[in-house]
Design an enzyme around this catalytic site. Structure first.
Site, PDB file in Angstrom:
ATOM      1  N   ASP A 121       0.870  -1.171   0.000  1.00  0.00           N
ATOM      2  CA  ASP A 121       0.000   0.000   0.000  1.00  0.00           C
ATOM      3  C   ASP A 121       0.917   1.235   0.000  1.00  0.00           C
ATOM      4  OD1 ASP A 121      -2.130   1.730  -0.005  1.00  0.00           O
ATOM      5  OD2 ASP A 121      -3.181   0.813   1.680  1.00  0.00           O
TER       6      ASP A 121
HETATM    7  C1  NOJ Z   1      -4.078   3.979   0.006  1.00  0.00           C
HETATM    8  C2  NOJ Z   1      -5.246   3.067   0.202  1.00  0.00           C
HETATM    9  O1  NOJ Z   1      -5.148   2.437   1.453  1.00  0.00           O
HETATM   10  C3  NOJ Z   1      -5.386   2.005  -0.888  1.00  0.00           C
HETATM   11  O2  NOJ Z   1      -6.608   1.353  -0.718  1.00  0.00           O
HETATM   12  C4  NOJ Z   1      -5.274   2.611  -2.250  1.00  0.00           C
HETATM   13  O3  NOJ Z   1      -5.406   1.621  -3.243  1.00  0.00           O
HETATM   14  C5  NOJ Z   1      -3.933   3.324  -2.369  1.00  0.00           C
HETATM   15  N1  NOJ Z   1      -3.871   4.376  -1.378  1.00  0.00           N
HETATM   16  C6  NOJ Z   1      -3.706   3.915  -3.750  1.00  0.00           C
HETATM   17  O4  NOJ Z   1      -4.539   4.981  -3.963  1.00  0.00           O
END
Ligand code: NOJ
Length: 737
Positions: A282
């Site tokens: 993430d």
């Molecule tokens: C953070 C989020 O937790 C995740 O769900 C998302 O896909 C990513 N950012 C990318 O935007």
């Protein structure tokens, strides 16, 4: 649209595997190895790097340089066919090895045509709704050059304070698994190299939804038994449906961050489940290993994350920065690097990126088609849950002479879209006020007042609302949460209606007019007070671009609501985490006995339980029958029940089957959903619904991590929610008895 999906599926089934350029797996492996042999360490590390574009979709100048050097494996947020193609050209035509970039984006519940939030779609208890959303979203996103979505989010969420409950399928692993499968199939189809499909990503691995106190990104502490029985199943279902990628989560799990956790990333995902796609971290979660207090510096963060099984690093750049020194000092084997590159290239080959690296710019003109809008409207209608309908206030007549529409969300288009709107735009949405105006008879005068704001006050507004209500025959009150009150980083400690909305509702209810409240929100709310004050409550969730017409369809009876709650609605926030599939405890709640598990100031039960939802018609369940009174541990049991519509309108009922294993080596929940069917019945029509229970439904993960069915007595409940229903019991007998 159904016809279209069916045709696409048949086509994919009937044509050879290579129809869209997808390669047989032996060819993929051969090409991966051949390419890997030619790569330098810098190029290999480059494949592991994902960087962020500008929020509105543009690439950054740096991306072009890195692409030409072969040091950019993927970007996120860069979208739009032309922009994607420009950057792709730098990689494919300007770099030594011509490896294409994988373009990722959060396409969560629609790309340009926004569907209801995933929690809402779970309320449909109809996986076809989620599958169609994902298929439409894949079609639109791929037209805009997106090849990979960071969805489905399959986190189980048991605490409604957690804002990201909006993005998943709620609290139940069985329902969550069905929707995980449906979404993966919708996004990827049978072959994600098809031009109208995108690669999917199951996230957030693992147990990110168990954030302590419902506060986003917070620590999690979950036993292995609960991980395996509750949090893992939807991820496993995604693997079984062929999901190409996983995302490692931001949370720590019992002190070991999910983005450097060998147990979840390697032991379970790769070794036990045989997943051969890749894992992306993430956003900056590799860098965040330092803030967790898990590693002292960036070099250790890179070493631990990569060796635990995180293949691609989102946004932070520690792999690239520290990799070369780590390999030189032999603190990290290059074999680990090769394996990560292999997984990423494998998925790129499977995605047909090498054969078809560019987006077809002509396709992008066809977003937001009338067909897609129709699908979004239907999905929203199927997702709504009727929570209360005293005196049959709903449906309303379309030809009242004066109708008051009141509330801070009646005109709000952005609120209908919720969090993660892809490339959806508020101006494309039809507000609830406009949906109502378009639905009523031309003779009906529709009066509108905001009444109050979502948060904060305004007593003048309430006075004005009362004034127009007094002139009206009925009141539709649109209340709830703003679009930024759920989703990522949007946890709330108070999940009641914010601001002065409850006061507005109470003052209006005191007028004694037929009043229906439409709720627009991204999580279960604590509705005590509102429920007593109003005759009718319709949970519309954040219903998407077509929210207005879909709400009107239900309010005026064109659509009979048939959704059911995918997450428990508490009486008070203090009950959270509150979920139906809890353990019994040694002292189950008994309101007449002080020394049982309960609160002094609120009943233990929810206000509206999981699986609950009303209809404009009435259903009766009868004739529950089991194919046997006992079965062996590896046997199967057939369960049938009759459901009859004995009201005066056609409608849908979701027949739900729950089990309880009464004695097991790890105490099992008081109820577990193990089957559901949404059936449509004409007035007077009856149907027999059948379920089958086998080892998959009756078993669980025991303390040694193994899945097993344990002999003993089971209870079974078949009903219209997780409370009540018809009951029976049966025995599971030891092997050989
Ligand atoms: C953070 C989020 O937790 C995740 O769900 C998302 O896909 C990513 N950012 C990318 O935007």
């Amino acid at each position: 649209m159904h016809g279209f999906i069916l045709a696409a599926v048949c086509l994919t089934l009937a044509t050879p595997w290579s129809a869209w350029g997808a390669l047989p797996s032996a060819d993929v492996e051969r090409r991966v190895e051949a390419l890997l042999r030619r790569m330098t360490v810098a190029e290999k590390l480059g494949q592991l790097q994902q960087l962020d574009g500008e929020a509105e979709g543009a690439a950054r100048p740096e991306h072009f340089d890195l692409a030409r050097q072969g040091r950019l494996g993927s970007v996120l947020n860069v979208r739009g066919a032309r922009r994607v193609n420009e950057l792709q050209k730098a990689a494919v035509e300007g770099s030594r090895l011509n490896i294409p970039i994988l373009f990722g984006f959060d396409v969560i519940h629609g790309y340009r045509t926004v569907f209801p939030i995933p929690l809402a779609e779970a309320a449909s208890f109809d996986p076809a709704v989620a599958q169609r959303d994902a298929a439409v979203a894949a079609d639109e996103a791929s037209a805009a050059g997106v090849r990979w979505t960071f969805a489905p989010m399959v986190d189980i969420a048991r605490d409604a304070r957690w804002g990201r409950i909006a993005e998943g399928s709620g609290e139940d692993p069985y329902l969550g698994s069905a929707l995980a499968r449906a979404r993966v199939q919708g996004f990827q189809g049978l072959d994600y190299s098809a031009p109208d499909k995108v690669l999917a990503c199951a996230k957030h691995w693992a147990a990110y939804g168990a954030a302590e106190a419902g506060r986003d990104y917070n620590t999690t502490e979950v036993s292995e038994s609960t991980l395996r029985n509750v949090y893992f199943p939807p991820f496993r279902a995604a693997v079984q449906a062929g999901v190409g990628t996983f995302m490692s989560a931001l949370n720590d799990l019992g002190g070991v961050p999910s983005s450097a956790n060998p147990f979840t990333l390697t032991q379970v995902l790769r070794k036990e489940w045989g997943f051969d796609g890749f894992v992306v971290s993430d956003y900056t979660s590799v860098q965040e290993l330092i803030a967790h207090g898990f590693v002292a510096d960036g070099s250790e963060a890179a070493r631990k994350a990569l060796s635990a099984g995180v293949d691609m690093e989102m946004v932070s750049r520690l792999y690239g920065e520290h990799g070369p020194a780590l390999f030189k000092a032999k603190r990290l084997s290059e074999k680990v690097l090769d394996e990560a590159v292999r997984r990423i290239l494998r998925v790129k080959f499977r995605a047909g990126l090498f054969e078809r690296p560019y987006a077809d710019e002509a396709r992008e003109k066809f977003l937001l088609s009338s067909e897609n809008l129709r699908a979004a409207r239907e999905a929203a209608g199927r997702s709504m849950v009727l929570l209360r309908n005293k005196d049959g206030v709903l449906p309303l007549a379309k030809d009242l002479d004066v109708l008051a529409v009141i509330g801070p969300l009646a005109e709000d288009k952005a609120a209908l879209l919720g969090a993660w709107t892809g490339d959806g735009r508020a101006q494309d949405a039809v507000s609830i006020l406009d949906g109502i105006r378009a639905a009523v008879s031309p003779k009906t005068q529709v009066m509108f007042a905001r009444g109050c704001e979502v948060q904060g006050g305004g007593s003048e507004g309430i006075a004005q609302a009362l004034e127009i209500a007094r002139k009206s025959r009925a009141v539709i009150l649109v209340l709830g949460e703003g679009p930024d009150m759920s989703g990522e980083a949007s946890s709330r400690s108070d999940i009641g209606l914010p601001g002065r909305q409850l006061e507005l509702a109470r003052r209006l209810a005191a007028l004694g007019l037929p009043t229906a409240v439409v709720l627009v929100n991204g999580r279960p709310l604590a509705l005590t007070g509102l429920a007593e004050a109003t005759l009718a409550l319709l949970e519309a969730w954040q219903p998407g671009t077509q929210g207005g017409p879909a709400v009107a369809d239900v309010l005026f009876g064109g659509v009979n609501p048939g959704g059911k709650l995918p997450a428990t609605f508490p009486r008070s926030v203090g009950q959270e985490p509150l979920y139906y599939n809890h353990k019994s405890t040694g002292r189950p709640t008994d309101e007449t006995n002080k020394y049982t598990s309960k609160y002094l100031d609120v009943p233990s039960s929810p206000l509206y339980p999981f699986g609950y939802g009303l209809s404009y018609t009435d259903f009766v369940l009868s004739d529950l029958s089991l194919s046997a009174g006992s079965i062996p541990v590896d046997g199967r049991l057939k369960v049938s029940v009759q459901v009859e519509n004995n009201g005066r309108r056609a409608g849908d009922e979701v027949v739900q089957l729950y089990i309880r294993d009464l004695a097991a080596s790890v105490a099992r929940p008081v109820r577990e959903l193990k089957g559901f069917q949404r059936v449509s019945l004409a007035p007077g029509e009856a149907r027999v619904v059948e379920f089958e229970l086998g080892p998959e439904e009756l078993g669980f993960y025991a303390l040694d991590g193994r899945f097993q069915v344990e002999p003993g007595r089971f209870h079974l409940f078949v009903g219209d929610s997780s409370v009540g229903g018809l009951e029976a019991s049966f025995m599971v007998l030891p092997r050989g008895s």
